[in-house]
Scaffold this motif. Structure first.
Motif, short mmCIF file in Angstrom:
data_model
loop_
_atom_site.label_atom_id
_atom_site.label_comp_id
_atom_site.label_asym_id
_atom_site.label_seq_id
_atom_site.Cartn_x
_atom_site.Cartn_y
_atom_site.Cartn_z
N ARG A 100 0.92 -1.17 0.02
CA ARG A 100 -0.02 -0.05 -0.04
C ARG A 100 0.90 1.37 -0.06
NH1 ARG A 100 -3.49 -2.56 4.17
NH2 ARG A 100 -2.34 -1.27 5.73
N GLY A 101 1.96 1.18 0.86
CA GLY A 101 2.98 2.51 0.87
C GLY A 101 3.63 2.64 -0.45
N ALA A 102 3.69 1.56 -1.07
CA ALA A 102 4.43 1.61 -2.45
C ALA A 102 3.74 2.26 -3.32
CB ALA A 102 5.11 0.22 -2.75
N ILE A 103 2.45 1.61 -3.45
CA ILE A 103 1.35 2.23 -4.53
C ILE A 103 1.05 3.64 -4.02
CG2 ILE A 103 -1.14 2.19 -5.07
CD1 ILE A 103 -0.83 -0.82 -4.74
N GLU A 104 1.09 4.05 -2.93
CA GLU A 104 1.01 5.44 -2.48
C GLU A 104 2.03 6.42 -2.92
OE1 GLU A 104 -0.59 6.20 1.33
OE2 GLU A 104 -2.38 4.84 1.15
N LEU A 105 3.37 5.86 -2.57
CA LEU A 105 4.38 6.65 -2.97
C LEU A 105 4.45 6.78 -4.48
CD1 LEU A 105 7.22 8.00 -2.35
CD2 LEU A 105 8.17 5.48 -2.61
N ALA A 106 4.16 5.83 -5.24
CA ALA A 106 4.16 5.85 -6.96
C ALA A 106 3.19 6.80 -7.24
CB ALA A 106 4.07 4.58 -7.48
N GLY A 107 2.00 7.01 -6.66
CA GLY A 107 0.83 7.72 -6.98
C GLY A 107 1.18 9.08 -6.76
N HIS A 108 1.75 9.38 -5.55
CA HIS A 108 2.31 10.60 -5.31
C HIS A 108 3.47 11.43 -6.24
CE1 HIS A 108 -0.32 10.49 -1.88
NE2 HIS A 108 0.82 10.17 -0.93
N LEU A 109 4.28 10.41 -6.60
CA LEU A 109 5.57 10.78 -7.34
C LEU A 109 4.93 10.83 -8.87
CD1 LEU A 109 8.44 8.51 -6.09
CD2 LEU A 109 8.22 11.02 -5.96
N LEU A 110 4.14 9.96 -9.17
CA LEU A 110 3.84 10.07 -10.90
C LEU A 110 2.66 11.03 -11.09
CD1 LEU A 110 3.99 6.34 -11.66
CD2 LEU A 110 5.44 8.03 -12.30
N PHE A 111 1.82 11.09 -10.31
CA PHE A 111 0.64 12.17 -10.34
C PHE A 111 0.75 13.30 -9.65
CE2 PHE A 111 -0.63 7.65 -11.33
CZ PHE A 111 -0.91 7.82 -12.77
N GLY A 112 0.45 13.14 -8.18
CA GLY A 112 0.41 14.28 -7.27
C GLY A 112 1.40 15.23 -7.38
N ILE A 113 2.65 15.03 -7.26
CA ILE A 113 3.76 16.12 -7.22
C ILE A 113 3.74 16.71 -8.63
CG2 ILE A 113 6.20 16.64 -7.06
CD1 ILE A 113 6.17 14.78 -4.66
#
Length: 182
Positions: A100-113
């Protein structure tokens, strides 16, 4: 540091709650003005910042927008930091905390930021243009529209800062398998 940011988030969210409570009073004042058939509540000899030379029904409407805008834009970053945002993920509950942490990290890096980095300059220019041109309400509302528009770059900046901090902490947690304690 984690505990300090969490307490700061609580203060910001309390301020946002006060803004929402003030909206109720502003709406009440507007309703009373409407029932009394008054379009102007107070007139000032000297113009005041934000209000101009009078408090009118339209300036109360603008004040509602101002309070709501700041309440929403300031609340977004603390809600994200405190992990109280809505998540819609069918697989989220079935995965281990590491995945879950890896998915959230990837989402923040690829989409959020990237999204908020791209939004930051136009948001700043939006508010800056209102300030430089002295944008005012044309119908007797608030005198300084840039105050409302400045909520966008402030909110985007705070949210981006929280996202970067969450990414840094999440990356460290994911890489080391450790938890950070407050």
């Amino acid at each position: 540091m984690h505990g300090l940011i969490t307490r700061l988030c609580g203060w910001v969210l309390n301020f946002c709650g006060i803004c929402l409570l003030l909206i109720a009073f502003v709406i009440g004042a507007g309703v009373l003005m409407h029932l009394m058939g008054a379009s102007q509540l107070v007139e000032f000899e000297t113009p005041y910042w934000l209000l101009g030379s009078s408090i009118t029904f339209n300036s109360l409407m603008g004040l509602q927008v101002l309070l709501f805008t700041f309440a929403m834009m300031l609340a977004v970053a603390p809600v994200m930091w405190l992990d109280r945002h809505v998540k819609v993920d069918v697989l989220h509950a079935r995965l281990s905390s590491r995945y879950r942490g890896a998915i959230e990290l990837a989402g923040h890096l690829l989409f959020g930021i990237p999204f908020f980095v791209l939004l930051l300059l136009p948001a700043y220019r939006f508010a800056e243009r209102a300030y430089v041109t002295g944008e005012r309400s044309t119908d007797g509302g608030l005198a300084d529209i840039y105050v409302i528009k400045s909520a966008l770059p402030v909110g985007v900046t705070l949210f981006l800062a929280v996202l970067v901090l969450i990414v840094a902490i999440s990356a460290w947690r994911w890489a080391t398998g450790r938890q950070i304690h407050a």
